[in-house]
Scaffold this active site. Structure first.
Site, PDB file in Angstrom:
ATOM      1  N   CYS A 209      75.701 -36.974  35.248  1.00 54.00           N
ATOM      2  CA  CYS A 209      74.979 -35.930  34.519  1.00 54.00           C
ATOM      3  C   CYS A 209      75.693 -34.577  34.613  1.00 54.00           C
ATOM      4  O   CYS A 209      76.784 -34.438  34.062  1.00 54.00           O
ATOM      5  CB  CYS A 209      73.546 -35.886  35.057  1.00 54.00           C
ATOM      6  SG  CYS A 209      72.393 -35.019  33.989  1.00 54.00           S
TER       7      CYS A 209
ATOM      8  N   ARG B 107      65.635 -31.577  24.876  1.00 51.76           N
ATOM      9  CA  ARG B 107      66.032 -32.184  26.139  1.00 51.76           C
ATOM     10  C   ARG B 107      65.889 -33.699  26.007  1.00 51.76           C
ATOM     11  O   ARG B 107      64.900 -34.184  25.436  1.00 51.76           O
ATOM     12  CB  ARG B 107      65.120 -31.644  27.252  1.00 51.76           C
ATOM     13  CG  ARG B 107      65.349 -32.241  28.610  1.00 51.76           C
ATOM     14  CD  ARG B 107      64.658 -31.442  29.686  1.00 51.76           C
ATOM     15  NE  ARG B 107      65.444 -30.264  30.024  1.00 51.76           N
ATOM     16  CZ  ARG B 107      66.444 -30.273  30.927  1.00 51.76           C
ATOM     17  NH1 ARG B 107      66.743 -31.374  31.588  1.00 51.76           N
ATOM     18  NH2 ARG B 107      67.120 -29.194  31.172  1.00 51.76           N
TER      19      ARG B 107
ATOM     20  N   HIS C 146      70.745 -41.533  35.801  1.00 50.10           N
ATOM     21  CA  HIS C 146      70.266 -41.511  37.180  1.00 50.10           C
ATOM     22  C   HIS C 146      69.634 -42.869  37.448  1.00 50.10           C
ATOM     23  O   HIS C 146      69.488 -43.687  36.545  1.00 50.10           O
ATOM     24  CB  HIS C 146      69.221 -40.411  37.359  1.00 50.10           C
ATOM     25  CG  HIS C 146      69.709 -39.046  36.963  1.00 50.10           C
ATOM     26  ND1 HIS C 146      70.531 -38.301  37.773  1.00 50.10           N
ATOM     27  CD2 HIS C 146      69.489 -38.306  35.840  1.00 50.10           C
ATOM     28  CE1 HIS C 146      70.780 -37.141  37.168  1.00 50.10           C
ATOM     29  NE2 HIS C 146      70.177 -37.116  35.997  1.00 50.10           N
TER      30      HIS C 146
HETATM   31  N1  GLN Z   1      71.785 -28.844  33.581  1.00 57.04           N
HETATM   32  C1  GLN Z   1      72.365 -29.956  32.906  1.00 57.04           C
HETATM   33  C2  GLN Z   1      71.702 -30.314  31.570  1.00 57.04           C
HETATM   34  O1  GLN Z   1      70.514 -30.118  31.372  1.00 57.04           O
HETATM   35  C3  GLN Z   1      72.380 -31.167  33.817  1.00 57.04           C
HETATM   36  C4  GLN Z   1      71.018 -31.679  34.139  1.00 57.04           C
HETATM   37  C5  GLN Z   1      71.027 -32.743  35.216  1.00 57.04           C
HETATM   38  O2  GLN Z   1      72.025 -32.964  35.899  1.00 57.04           O
HETATM   39  N2  GLN Z   1      69.880 -33.375  35.419  1.00 57.04           N
HETATM   40  O3  GLN Z   1      72.404 -30.835  30.717  1.00 57.04           O
END
Ligand code: GLN
Length: 236
Positions: free
Chosen positions: A94, A128, A194
């Site tokens: 990520c 998101r 994840h």
């Molecule tokens: N901040 C980054 C995004 O939103 C990574 C998020 C994360 O690692 N969960 O893309």
């Protein structure tokens, strides 16, 4: 620790370790020990220089501010980049994909220079991406679907030196409309999954381990609970 101990670098768990991504290092260590190897996790925190001598490295996800601290640290101590140049496998989850890329834009629109190990750039998307993600791997050596949980706003564009790790069958993945999830560039492999991803995808764990050990393949481990977890997640 003996000469033959396999050393697994858990890079910056103090700032990059959302959703238990540190579990990837535990999975690697356990799968090595079950096969009779000595294996240890070496935690590299913001107080440590990054060594270039470890056998394999893992980095987890992070929020924007933590991600920035990690970026600065890896630029100041380029041991990870040196190890990758020598062929040590690097697993980036990520935010770590974004940090290891050329640059990323935070959700407030600020552009931050990355480490430049992986040929990608990342910009925030309108929505998101949150939820289960399932993919068909494209990397030779992987045959089983990959599954994980994604939560990111960044959308990652692959440069010409990078290829997608897998094609999305469910969920968002890299999020820029090319249907790709994750990235492969040299010894570095990144994914938005994840889970931890290696607990949910033992084939990926063993691919990384075979590279770290310099062997063409590893004898499979029969672990019914892992198979049960995979069935559950593929149905979820
Ligand atoms: N901040 C980054 C995004 O939103 C990574 C998020 C994360 O690692 N969960 O893309």
């Amino acid at each position: 620790m003996s000469e033959s101990t396999v050393r697994i670098g858990l890079v910056l768990p103090d700032v990059m370790g959302t959703y238990g991504d540190g579990g990837n290092a535990l999975v690697l260590r356990q799968r090595l020990r079950m096969r009779g190897h000595d294996a240890e996790i070496v935690e590299i925190t913001l107080s440590d220089a990054v060594p270039d001598s470890l056998d394999i490295y893992t980095l987890g996800g992070a929020e924007d501010s933590a991600q920035r601290l990690a970026t600065r640290h890896l630029q100041r101590y380029p041991g990870l980049q040196q190890a990758a140049a020598k062929g040590a496998p690097v697993l980036a989850i990520c935010a770590a994909i974004q940090v290891l890329g050329h640059w990323y834009e935070t959700s407030s629109g600020e552009r931050v220079d990355g480490v430049g190990l992986i040929d990608v750039t990342t910009t925030p998307q309108k929505l998101r991406a949150i939820g289960e993600v399932t993919t068909t791997p494209l990397l030779p050596g992987l045959t089983a679907p990959l599954t994980g949980f994604e939560n990111h706003r960044g959308g990652t564009t692959l440069g010409s030196d990078a290829t997608g790790l897998a094609r999305v069958t469910r969920g968002v993945g890299n999020g820029v409309g090319d249907g790709m999830e994750g990235v492969v560039h040299g010894a570095a492999l990144g994914t938005y999954m994840h889970g931890p991803v290696l607990a949910r995808n033992p084939e990926l764990a063993d691919l990384l381990l075979s590279r770290a050990l310099g062997v063409s393949e590893l004898a499979p481990l029969e672990l019914p609970e892992v198979e049960q977890l995979r069935r559950e997640r593929l149905r979820a």
